[in-house]
Design an enzyme around this catalytic site. Sequence first.
Site, PDB file in Angstrom:
ATOM      1  N   GLY A 192      -7.897  10.935  -2.933  1.00 48.76           N
ATOM      2  CA  GLY A 192      -8.237   9.629  -3.502  1.00 48.76           C
ATOM      3  C   GLY A 192      -8.641   8.665  -2.414  1.00 48.76           C
ATOM      4  O   GLY A 192      -9.245   9.057  -1.409  1.00 48.76           O
ATOM      5  N   GLY A 247      -4.687   4.285  -1.129  1.00 50.60           N
ATOM      6  CA  GLY A 247      -3.639   5.037  -1.829  1.00 50.60           C
ATOM      7  C   GLY A 247      -2.995   6.073  -0.907  1.00 50.60           C
ATOM      8  O   GLY A 247      -1.774   6.187  -0.844  1.00 50.60           O
ATOM      9  N   GLY A 248      -3.829   6.815  -0.199  1.00 51.95           N
ATOM     10  CA  GLY A 248      -3.314   7.868   0.693  1.00 51.95           C
ATOM     11  C   GLY A 248      -2.440   7.286   1.781  1.00 51.95           C
ATOM     12  O   GLY A 248      -1.361   7.807   2.087  1.00 51.95           O
ATOM     13  N   GLU A 285      -6.242  13.639   1.324  1.00 56.12           N
ATOM     14  CA  GLU A 285      -7.671  13.690   1.621  1.00 56.12           C
ATOM     15  C   GLU A 285      -8.230  12.363   1.131  1.00 56.12           C
ATOM     16  O   GLU A 285      -8.161  12.043  -0.051  1.00 56.12           O
ATOM     17  CB  GLU A 285      -8.283  14.881   0.876  1.00 56.12           C
ATOM     18  CG  GLU A 285      -9.661  15.219   1.357  1.00 56.12           C
ATOM     19  CD  GLU A 285     -10.642  15.233   0.229  1.00 56.12           C
ATOM     20  OE1 GLU A 285     -10.569  16.122  -0.619  1.00 56.12           O
ATOM     21  OE2 GLU A 285     -11.459  14.298   0.189  1.00 56.12           O
ATOM     22  N   CYS A 290     -16.442  13.394  -2.384  1.00 55.95           N
ATOM     23  CA  CYS A 290     -15.860  13.038  -1.088  1.00 55.95           C
ATOM     24  C   CYS A 290     -16.802  13.433   0.040  1.00 55.95           C
ATOM     25  O   CYS A 290     -16.682  12.945   1.157  1.00 55.95           O
ATOM     26  CB  CYS A 290     -14.498  13.671  -0.922  1.00 55.95           C
ATOM     27  SG  CYS A 290     -14.402  15.305  -1.606  1.00 55.95           S
ATOM     28  N   GLU A 318     -16.833   4.385   3.966  1.00 59.49           N
ATOM     29  CA  GLU A 318     -17.301   5.060   2.748  1.00 59.49           C
ATOM     30  C   GLU A 318     -17.584   4.041   1.644  1.00 59.49           C
ATOM     31  O   GLU A 318     -16.826   3.092   1.464  1.00 59.49           O
ATOM     32  CB  GLU A 318     -16.202   6.017   2.250  1.00 59.49           C
ATOM     33  CG  GLU A 318     -16.523   6.695   0.924  1.00 59.49           C
ATOM     34  CD  GLU A 318     -15.319   7.449   0.333  1.00 59.49           C
ATOM     35  OE1 GLU A 318     -15.453   8.632   0.067  1.00 59.49           O
ATOM     36  OE2 GLU A 318     -14.250   6.838   0.150  1.00 59.49           O
TER      37      GLU A 318
HETATM   38  P1  NAP Z   1      -6.800   6.053  -5.881  1.00 64.12           P
HETATM   39  O1  NAP Z   1      -6.868   4.655  -6.314  1.00 64.12           O
HETATM   40  O2  NAP Z   1      -6.432   6.306  -4.487  1.00 64.12           O
HETATM   41  O3  NAP Z   1      -5.784   6.804  -6.865  1.00 64.12           O
HETATM   42  C1  NAP Z   1      -5.510   8.204  -6.765  1.00 64.12           C
HETATM   43  C2  NAP Z   1      -4.136   8.494  -7.357  1.00 64.12           C
HETATM   44  O4  NAP Z   1      -3.132   7.995  -6.478  1.00 64.12           O
HETATM   45  C3  NAP Z   1      -3.876   7.817  -8.691  1.00 64.12           C
HETATM   46  O5  NAP Z   1      -3.057   8.655  -9.468  1.00 64.12           O
HETATM   47  C4  NAP Z   1      -3.130   6.566  -8.290  1.00 64.12           C
HETATM   48  O6  NAP Z   1      -2.279   6.080  -9.306  1.00 64.12           O
HETATM   49  C5  NAP Z   1      -2.297   7.053  -7.133  1.00 64.12           C
HETATM   50  N1  NAP Z   1      -1.964   5.977  -6.211  1.00 64.12           N
HETATM   51  C6  NAP Z   1      -2.841   5.180  -5.555  1.00 64.12           C
HETATM   52  N2  NAP Z   1      -2.184   4.322  -4.759  1.00 64.12           N
HETATM   53  C7  NAP Z   1      -0.860   4.586  -4.903  1.00 64.12           C
HETATM   54  C8  NAP Z   1       0.329   4.032  -4.357  1.00 64.12           C
HETATM   55  N3  NAP Z   1       0.298   3.021  -3.502  1.00 64.12           N
HETATM   56  N4  NAP Z   1       1.521   4.534  -4.765  1.00 64.12           N
HETATM   57  C9  NAP Z   1       1.564   5.553  -5.651  1.00 64.12           C
HETATM   58  N5  NAP Z   1       0.479   6.105  -6.214  1.00 64.12           N
HETATM   59  C10 NAP Z   1      -0.723   5.641  -5.851  1.00 64.12           C
HETATM   60  O7  NAP Z   1      -8.188   6.803  -6.121  1.00 64.12           O
HETATM   61  P2  NAP Z   1      -9.193   6.814  -7.372  1.00 64.12           P
HETATM   62  O8  NAP Z   1      -8.625   6.087  -8.533  1.00 64.12           O
HETATM   63  O9  NAP Z   1      -9.532   8.225  -7.587  1.00 64.12           O
HETATM   64  O10 NAP Z   1     -10.499   6.092  -6.871  1.00 64.12           O
HETATM   65  C11 NAP Z   1     -10.509   4.877  -6.182  1.00 64.12           C
HETATM   66  C12 NAP Z   1     -11.278   5.000  -4.877  1.00 64.12           C
HETATM   67  O11 NAP Z   1     -10.814   6.152  -4.171  1.00 64.12           O
HETATM   68  C13 NAP Z   1     -12.760   5.254  -5.007  1.00 64.12           C
HETATM   69  O12 NAP Z   1     -13.498   4.075  -5.168  1.00 64.12           O
HETATM   70  C14 NAP Z   1     -13.074   5.953  -3.711  1.00 64.12           C
HETATM   71  O13 NAP Z   1     -13.326   5.024  -2.697  1.00 64.12           O
HETATM   72  C15 NAP Z   1     -11.846   6.719  -3.388  1.00 64.12           C
HETATM   73  N6  NAP Z   1     -11.913   8.168  -3.701  1.00 64.12           N
HETATM   74  C16 NAP Z   1     -12.160   9.002  -2.692  1.00 64.12           C
HETATM   75  C17 NAP Z   1     -12.200  10.345  -2.938  1.00 64.12           C
HETATM   76  C18 NAP Z   1     -12.431  11.285  -1.820  1.00 64.12           C
HETATM   77  O14 NAP Z   1     -12.403  12.476  -2.062  1.00 64.12           O
HETATM   78  N7  NAP Z   1     -12.644  10.847  -0.615  1.00 64.12           N
HETATM   79  C19 NAP Z   1     -11.987  10.869  -4.202  1.00 64.12           C
HETATM   80  C20 NAP Z   1     -11.713   9.990  -5.233  1.00 64.12           C
HETATM   81  C21 NAP Z   1     -11.664   8.642  -4.953  1.00 64.12           C
HETATM   82  P3  NAP Z   1      -2.738   4.923 -10.316  1.00 64.12           P
HETATM   83  O15 NAP Z   1      -4.224   5.021 -10.486  1.00 64.12           O
HETATM   84  O16 NAP Z   1      -1.962   5.230 -11.536  1.00 64.12           O
HETATM   85  O17 NAP Z   1      -2.349   3.640  -9.661  1.00 64.12           O
END
Ligand code: NAP
Length: 523
Positions: free
Chosen positions: A244, A248-249, A268, A305, A390
């Site tokens: 993600g 978040g990571g 990742e 990604c 990114e």
């Molecule tokens: P995300 O916001 O990082 O969320 C991914 C997962 O992690 C969700 O289940 C989210 O839960 C959880 N999460 C996030 N922050 C957390 C925290 N502080 N504590 C606990 N759990 C947490 O990613 P996304 O929704 O897939 O997309 C958002 C952005 O991520 C995109 O705009 C992009 O920039 C990036 N992304 C990158 C990749 C890659 O492969 N590089 C792939 C996908 C997304 P909740 O949603 O329930 O809060």
Amino acid sequence: MSADAELTGLSLIGGQPGDRHDESFRAYHPTDGRGLDPFYFSASDFEVDEAVKIAAAAAPVLAASSGAERTVLLRAMADGVDAAADALVERAHLETALPRPRLTGEVARTSNQLRLFATVVAEGSWVMARIDTADSGRTPPKPDIRSMLRPLGPVAVFGASNFPIAFSVAGGDTASALAAGNPVIVKAHPAHPGTSELAGRVLTRAIESCGFPAGTFSLLFDAGTRVGSALVRHPLMRAVGFTGSFKGGRALMDLAASRAQPIPVYAEMGSANPVFILPRALRERGESLAAGLHASFTLGAGQFCTKPGLVFLDTPEAPFLAKLRSLTANDPGFALLSSAIAKTFGKGLQERSVLQTAEGQRQGAGFAAHAALQETDYAAFAVSPALHQELFGPSTLLITNTNREQMFAAARALEGHLTATILGTEEDLREYAELISILETKVGRVIFNGFPTGVEVTHAMVHGGPYPATSDGRSTSVGSQAILRFARPVCYQNLPQDALPAELKDDNPRKILRLWNGAWQTP
Ligand code: NAP
């Protein structure tokens, strides 16, 4: 009965449905923004605790299971995924708007991934058995020392939004963690809960039919960070797999590091996947490079990604630029995966102080976005750190007027990324050979004359890269080496033959490749 009618909106805790609670959420159809039934109920703190406790109880059973037993389980899961293909594709299409052919490909990738790990554990050499026999004649006497990889214990997996099937509930993290002999608890991504529930049921059925303990797998829902944070904080959890955002990571890395007993997080995260177009190739096949680049940065609405987000080149030839601009301007609108992703993409495009030289159409009421080609020159790029990040969505940034020395400087200044691509002739490559030695220190995969989107699931694949692309640049989340993330070496000193794991007994009953007194031995 349609798959949707069967959806319950409830977490699956060791195969048992969770309760309905006050906190609920639903998925949205990205092309028109309409809410989809059913509502999903966030798991309670009690349910999180319950899922972890039964996982911890299942951990010794999984650790004691043989590779052959886990092979049967992984194959049953793969067969279940294939059998549920139509339902998975239809629901994922509703929740993500990704085209059906792409989602059908994801189903095949998911079952193939499960089968790949089944083959790896059936063969068994992945445990890297090493045996140094005793030498009582040495002074001091040398003990008998044997080691191999053993599972970690309960693993939390965070499903990715952009691969609702292949990198979500039954995806690569789950498959590799189970293959290594660990129970898994998935925190479903809130953008595709229905797809997650369907996949979760497939895994649960396979676990029941193969006689593994119920705690082998649980699936928890939540539309916020409470459940995920509680999972990572839980003292019985042993590792985390995440795909993600960087935010978040990094939050999960910090949470895991702040535990009384820190645990590894394999996250990742973001990657801008730089591309270097070398001069002869640009002159000789500018138009075809433009077509390939355009197809790659708009694939999956740019939500890969491995999307090529930074493209370095010297003075661009007219045919290359004309082709790239016209392809981008003719792009139909895209629907992004979530309103948050669409908002971040739109804001990111606007905030960049660069020229937008081509813009596709923007259609639809949902999470709509247009494709964008942005351009700047090396001098401006070098002093604008924000441009190096990114931007998730269908856009790319050309960095023109980058001469040979500046390409090397740009490569040296890169942070960690998943991939780097060089497009050139062989003569180009000889002249720019230094690029390869710089890039191999910056990324997990160096590509020559191809495009970074499209990640083969094979034994040699590396889908990783130095921080901040991932939390641990020594690992890959795609390919059979992904199993190594969820195991650790354990050494057994002077144990009698009867007490040793089969992989380490003298007569090699598992018939695996081993390092015997420093020499590799095939069975
Ligand atoms: P995300 O916001 O990082 O969320 C991914 C997962 O992690 C969700 O289940 C989210 O839960 C959880 N999460 C996030 N922050 C957390 C925290 N502080 N504590 C606990 N759990 C947490 O990613 P996304 O929704 O897939 O997309 C958002 C952005 O991520 C995109 O705009 C992009 O920039 C990036 N992304 C990158 C990749 C890659 O492969 N590089 C792939 C996908 C997304 P909740 O949603 O329930 O809060």
